[in-house]
Design a protein around this motif. Structure first.
Motif, PDB file in Angstrom:
ATOM      1  N   ALA A  20       0.812  -1.214   0.000  1.00 18.71           N
ATOM      2  CA  ALA A  20       0.000   0.000   0.000  1.00 18.71           C
ATOM      3  C   ALA A  20       0.847   1.265   0.000  1.00 18.71           C
ATOM      4  O   ALA A  20       0.432   2.297  -0.540  1.00 18.71           O
ATOM      5  N   THR A  21       2.021   1.197   0.600  1.00 18.73           N
ATOM      6  CA  THR A  21       2.871   2.383   0.711  1.00 18.73           C
ATOM      7  C   THR A  21       3.944   2.439  -0.378  1.00 18.73           C
ATOM      8  O   THR A  21       4.781   3.346  -0.373  1.00 18.73           O
ATOM      9  N   GLU A  22       3.933   1.444  -1.268  1.00 24.38           N
ATOM     10  CA  GLU A  22       4.830   1.429  -2.431  1.00 24.38           C
ATOM     11  C   GLU A  22       6.304   1.559  -2.047  1.00 24.38           C
ATOM     12  O   GLU A  22       7.074   2.304  -2.660  1.00 24.38           O
ATOM     13  N   VAL A  23       6.701   0.820  -1.031  1.00 22.34           N
ATOM     14  CA  VAL A  23       8.119   0.796  -0.656  1.00 22.34           C
ATOM     15  C   VAL A  23       8.861  -0.151  -1.586  1.00 22.34           C
ATOM     16  O   VAL A  23       8.259  -0.984  -2.273  1.00 22.34           O
ATOM     17  N   ASP A  24      10.170  -0.011  -1.630  1.00 20.41           N
ATOM     18  CA  ASP A  24      10.952  -0.963  -2.420  1.00 20.41           C
ATOM     19  C   ASP A  24      11.770  -1.915  -1.559  1.00 20.41           C
ATOM     20  O   ASP A  24      12.454  -2.802  -2.079  1.00 20.41           O
ATOM     21  N   ALA A  25      11.698  -1.742  -0.228  1.00 14.17           N
ATOM     22  CA  ALA A  25      12.435  -2.641   0.663  1.00 14.17           C
ATOM     23  C   ALA A  25      11.774  -2.668   2.041  1.00 14.17           C
ATOM     24  O   ALA A  25      11.077  -1.719   2.430  1.00 14.17           O
ATOM     25  N   VAL A  26      12.025  -3.745   2.778  1.00  9.18           N
ATOM     26  CA  VAL A  26      11.501  -3.910   4.131  1.00  9.18           C
ATOM     27  C   VAL A  26      12.657  -4.239   5.070  1.00  9.18           C
ATOM     28  O   VAL A  26      13.430  -5.176   4.809  1.00  9.18           O
ATOM     29  N   HIS A  27      12.797  -3.463   6.131  1.00 12.03           N
ATOM     30  CA  HIS A  27      13.803  -3.739   7.165  1.00 12.03           C
ATOM     31  C   HIS A  27      13.090  -4.357   8.362  1.00 12.03           C
ATOM     32  O   HIS A  27      12.215  -3.731   8.960  1.00 12.03           O
ATOM     33  N   PRO A  28      13.468  -5.593   8.754  1.00  9.67           N
ATOM     34  CA  PRO A  28      12.746  -6.264   9.839  1.00  9.67           C
ATOM     35  C   PRO A  28      13.235  -5.935  11.239  1.00  9.67           C
ATOM     36  O   PRO A  28      12.608  -6.355  12.220  1.00  9.67           O
ATOM     37  N   GLY A  29      14.362  -5.211  11.377  1.00 10.81           N
ATOM     38  CA  GLY A  29      14.899  -4.930  12.704  1.00 10.81           C
ATOM     39  C   GLY A  29      15.385  -6.197  13.367  1.00 10.81           C
ATOM     40  O   GLY A  29      16.034  -7.044  12.745  1.00 10.81           O
ATOM     41  N   TYR A  30      15.068  -6.363  14.669  1.00 11.43           N
ATOM     42  CA  TYR A  30      15.384  -7.611  15.381  1.00 11.43           C
ATOM     43  C   TYR A  30      14.119  -8.113  16.070  1.00 11.43           C
ATOM     44  O   TYR A  30      13.185  -7.360  16.317  1.00 11.43           O
ATOM     45  N   GLY A  31      14.098  -9.379  16.401  1.00 19.80           N
ATOM     46  CA  GLY A  31      12.900  -9.955  16.999  1.00 19.80           C
ATOM     47  C   GLY A  31      11.778 -10.076  15.983  1.00 19.80           C
ATOM     48  O   GLY A  31      11.973  -9.927  14.774  1.00 19.80           O
ATOM     49  N   PHE A  32      10.567 -10.359  16.477  1.00 21.62           N
ATOM     50  CA  PHE A  32       9.399 -10.517  15.605  1.00 21.62           C
ATOM     51  C   PHE A  32       9.739 -11.425  14.420  1.00 21.62           C
ATOM     52  O   PHE A  32      10.122 -12.572  14.607  1.00 21.62           O
TER      53      PHE A  32
END
Length: 449
Positions: free
Chosen positions: A74-86
């Motif tokens: 929906a936000t038309e990003v080109d990458a996802v950073h998951p951080g840590y955990g989850f």
């Protein structure tokens, strides 16, 4: 520059703040996500755009891959950073991100799956010539467990193959205790990780927990950023971390960092990762696991090397080479990180959620504070109770700890109980200051607490 245009941060708290800052410095737009409980959070206010992803419970929001994928599209990003955990180390989530045509800021799904299976990770380490703690493959037949234990020798650890972060581990001291603990350990592993697989590993007495930060790009470059000592733990959860590891022989440092790089090269690693080891009193070291993500304690590595770990993650994800070579990385000074949690050490470290009615943070030379909390915010009962990380650098270990004690004197929080008082006690403890300590030191220091 990272080569990325717009990144969604699939996480919350201080690590979401950390990643958003790195994105903005790199000229990258940052999209935040939030649950019902986090609607008015600091990272939501900082982001260029924020998307609601579900209810307060993590399973209904930050652990919901479908909700996160929907937000990314929906936000038309080109990458996802998951951080840590989850979902940071979920191979299935990384694969779903890539199948959606997006970049997962982390290792390839196959590497996440390999390193997430502790038995498979042990096998990979052994194949790379990295020393491993004597142990077994996942137990296929419980009737064989007695023979396996006899070959390794007690005391042993029962470990969940899919575990991590110090979870899914049970110490056993004899065969009767092992046979009693096995069914419960398998049930616990199934409940916590969705996989009942258990393996045996020899317990290393009076060991230190030393880990090596590595970075790897898609152009064949792998470097280490030296090591951290994370031996101050309670129930295998870290409270204090140091970099570099105190009183580590240069020969051991060279051997352990080389082993970490060798493993990363062997598995075709990409991004930021941490290779964790146990070090015994004779300087022998043994691989225990690889955390295939950015670590909570990465700031102390940044403090002693000047390398921005999250910025490098963005560069790598954008297709660029690492901004440094191994020869250009210098170790300067010493740093310590103190995790301040909303917990009451006098009540068994019970979480103390509630509103932060007053928050005063320290400052001064060598002091950094990473937090996702502002005064007036609430510590939610649904998530980790971290209030802030105090990162204190000095020209040497003595100065780093002196600055840590001053930072703790300035740190003030009201509305919830915190572990700040315990850290004031620990940073003045003669045993810790004499250093180094082993992983059971804090349990012994606390006694019945």
């Amino acid at each position: 520059m990272s080569g990325l245009r717009r990144v969604m941060v699939a996480n919350r708290g201080e690590i979401a703040v950390r990643i958003i800052r790195a994105c903005h410095v790199a000229g990258v737009e940052a999209v935040a996500v939030y649950s019902d409980a986090d609607e008015h959070s600091k990272w939501v206010r900082m982001a260029d755009e924020a998307v609601h992803i579900g209810r307060s419970a993590a399973q209904k929001s930050y652990l919901d891959p479908d909700a996160l994928l929907k937000a990314a599209r929906a936000t038309e990003v080109d990458a996802v950073h998951p951080g840590y955990g989850f979902l940071a180390e979920s191979g299935a989530f990384a694969k779903a991100i890539e199948e959606a045509g997006l970049v997962f800021i982390g290792p390839r799904p196959s590497v996440l799956e390999q390193m997430g299976d502790k038995a498979a990770a042990r096998s990979a380490a052994a194949s790379a010539g990295v020393p491993v703690v004597p142990g077994t493959d996942p137990i296929a037949d419980p009737e064989d467990v007695g023979k396996m234990a006899a070959e390794i020798g007690f005391p042993l650890l029962l470990k969940a193959a899919a575990g991590g972060g110090g979870r899914g581990i049970r110490p056993v001291h004899d065969l009767d205790e092992l046979l009693d603990a096995l069914p419960a350990a398998q049930a616990e592993a199934r409940s916590a990780f969705g996989d009942p697989s258990i393996y045996l590993e020899r317990a290393v007495a009076h060991a230190r927990h030393v880990e090596v930060q590595v970075l790897a790009d898609d152009h064949g470059n792998v470097v280490h950023l030296f090591e951290r000592d994370c031996s101050v733990q309670r129930r295998r959860q870290k409270l204090i971390e140091e970099a570099p590891a105190p009183d580590l022989q240069d020969s051991t440092r060279q051997a352990i960092t080389s082993a970490a790089v060798r493993l990363a090269e062997h598995v075709g690693y990409r991004g930021a990762g941490t290779v964790e080891f146990l070090v015994d009193g004779d300087g022998n070291f043994y691989f225990i696991e690889m955390n295939a993500r950015v670590q909570v304690e990465h700031p102390i590595t940044e403090a002693i090397t000047g390398v921005d770990v999250v910025a490098e993650q963005l560069r790598i994800a954008g297709g660029a080479e690492l901004s440094m070579s191994q020869d250009s990385i210098e170790l300067k000074g010493a740093a310590v990180e103190l995790r301040i949690n909303a917990e009451d050490p006098e009540r068994g470290f019970a979480p103390t959620p509630g509103e932060i009615t007053e928050l005063r943070l320290p400052g001064g030379p060598g002091i950094r504070v990473d937090t996702g909390i502002s005064q007036g915010d609430r510590i939610s009962p649904f998530y980790d109770s971290l209030i802030a990380k105090l990162i204190c650098w000095g020209a040497d270990r003595e100065e780093a700890y002196a600055r840590a004690r001053q930072a703790l004197a300035e740190f003030h929080v009201e509305g919830v109980s915190s572990t700040a008082g315990l850290h004031r006690e620990l940073t003045s403890a003669e045993d810790l200051m004499a250093g180094p300590v082993h992983t059971m030191w804090l349990e012994q220091h606390l006694g019945g607490r």
